[in-house]
Design a protein around this motif. Sequence first.
Motif, PDB file in Angstrom:
ATOM      1  N   TYR A   1       6.129   2.865   0.367  1.00 41.65           N
ATOM      2  CA  TYR A   1       4.848   1.777   0.308  1.00 41.65           C
ATOM      3  C   TYR A   1       5.205   0.902   1.741  1.00 41.65           C
ATOM      4  CZ  TYR A   1       4.684   2.414  -4.477  1.00 41.65           C
ATOM      5  OH  TYR A   1       4.448   2.797  -5.849  1.00 41.65           O
ATOM      6  N   GLU A  27      -1.817  10.381  10.900  1.00 45.69           N
ATOM      7  CA  GLU A  27      -0.628  10.116  11.066  1.00 45.69           C
ATOM      8  C   GLU A  27      -0.417   8.907  12.426  1.00 45.69           C
ATOM      9  OE1 GLU A  27       2.329  13.511   9.769  1.00 45.69           O
ATOM     10  OE2 GLU A  27       2.507  13.384  11.971  1.00 45.69           O
ATOM     11  N   GLU A  80       0.638  -1.279   0.051  1.00 43.88           N
ATOM     12  CA  GLU A  80       0.164   0.115  -0.132  1.00 43.88           C
ATOM     13  C   GLU A  80       0.937   1.393   0.116  1.00 43.88           C
ATOM     14  OE1 GLU A  80      -3.315   2.079   3.167  1.00 43.88           O
ATOM     15  OE2 GLU A  80      -2.329   0.044   3.419  1.00 43.88           O
ATOM     16  N   GLN A  81       0.395   2.083  -0.894  1.00 46.45           N
ATOM     17  CA  GLN A  81       1.421   3.569  -0.809  1.00 46.45           C
ATOM     18  C   GLN A  81       0.787   4.436   0.234  1.00 46.45           C
ATOM     19  OE1 GLN A  81       1.390   5.393  -4.584  1.00 46.45           O
ATOM     20  NE2 GLN A  81       3.132   6.805  -4.045  1.00 46.45           N
ATOM     21  N   VAL A  82       1.900   4.856   0.925  1.00 42.31           N
ATOM     22  CA  VAL A  82       1.594   5.776   2.010  1.00 42.31           C
ATOM     23  C   VAL A  82       2.497   7.130   1.930  1.00 42.31           C
ATOM     24  CG1 VAL A  82       1.181   3.937   3.689  1.00 42.31           C
ATOM     25  CG2 VAL A  82       3.396   4.530   3.281  1.00 42.31           C
ATOM     26  N   GLU A  83       2.183   8.091   2.775  1.00 42.06           N
ATOM     27  CA  GLU A  83       2.714   9.367   2.806  1.00 42.06           C
ATOM     28  C   GLU A  83       3.870   9.166   4.010  1.00 42.06           C
ATOM     29  OE1 GLU A  83       0.397  12.795   3.122  1.00 42.06           O
ATOM     30  OE2 GLU A  83      -0.798  12.204   1.264  1.00 42.06           O
ATOM     31  N   SER A 137       8.765   7.158  -4.107  1.00 43.53           N
ATOM     32  CA  SER A 137       7.537   6.740  -3.318  1.00 43.53           C
ATOM     33  C   SER A 137       7.699   5.992  -2.082  1.00 43.53           C
ATOM     34  CB  SER A 137       6.670   6.236  -4.296  1.00 43.53           C
ATOM     35  OG  SER A 137       7.384   5.032  -4.850  1.00 43.53           O
ATOM     36  N   ARG A 178       1.290   7.933   6.963  1.00 43.14           N
ATOM     37  CA  ARG A 178      -0.103   8.175   6.888  1.00 43.14           C
ATOM     38  C   ARG A 178      -0.511   7.291   5.834  1.00 43.14           C
ATOM     39  NH1 ARG A 178      -2.419  13.525   8.133  1.00 43.14           N
ATOM     40  NH2 ARG A 178      -0.458  14.055   7.575  1.00 43.14           N
ATOM     41  N   ARG A 179      -1.411   6.484   6.147  1.00 47.51           N
ATOM     42  CA  ARG A 179      -2.276   5.797   5.068  1.00 47.51           C
ATOM     43  C   ARG A 179      -3.511   6.668   4.726  1.00 47.51           C
ATOM     44  NH1 ARG A 179      -4.200   0.377   7.452  1.00 47.51           N
ATOM     45  NH2 ARG A 179      -4.856  -0.063   5.508  1.00 47.51           N
ATOM     46  N   ARG A 180      -3.939   6.465   3.427  1.00 48.41           N
ATOM     47  CA  ARG A 180      -5.085   7.275   2.925  1.00 48.41           C
ATOM     48  C   ARG A 180      -6.265   7.068   3.612  1.00 48.41           C
ATOM     49  NH1 ARG A 180      -5.948   7.878  -3.034  1.00 48.41           N
ATOM     50  NH2 ARG A 180      -4.045   6.942  -3.028  1.00 48.41           N
ATOM     51  N   GLY A 181      -6.697   8.288   4.116  1.00 49.85           N
ATOM     52  CA  GLY A 181      -7.960   8.650   4.706  1.00 49.85           C
ATOM     53  C   GLY A 181      -7.858   8.389   6.174  1.00 49.85           C
ATOM     54  N   GLU A 182      -6.458   8.213   6.749  1.00 50.34           N
ATOM     55  CA  GLU A 182      -6.180   7.877   8.168  1.00 50.34           C
ATOM     56  C   GLU A 182      -5.366   9.019   8.854  1.00 50.34           C
ATOM     57  OE1 GLU A 182      -5.026   4.026   9.261  1.00 50.34           O
ATOM     58  OE2 GLU A 182      -6.743   3.249   8.198  1.00 50.34           O
TER      59      GLU A 182
END
Length: 84
Positions: free
Chosen positions: A81, A38, A11-14, A79, A32-36
């Motif tokens: 992951y 930090e 899963e790609q994460v920031e 990127s 940070r996962r999408r929609g969650e």
Amino acid sequence: MKNFNKNNKTEQVEVMALFGYEMTPCQPLTFRRRGESETEVTELLRTQIRFAGGVALHIFDVLVGREKLRLEFNSRDLSWYLTQ
């Protein structure tokens, strides 16, 4: 405790990371996962570099609370992951 990586999918994460600090050229601090919100990396357990073709993958085994996770940084496209 949250299940950070459902079904062991990549899963790609920031990621907020510190570069060029002391003996570690890169250290992930939070992700940070999408929609969650930090998530803080509690401890850096191990780092390694793997080469896939002309791309260096920087692999970080980390602790988040008591859960072991793996973050990977792709040096070509910059990127991150979450892979474990």
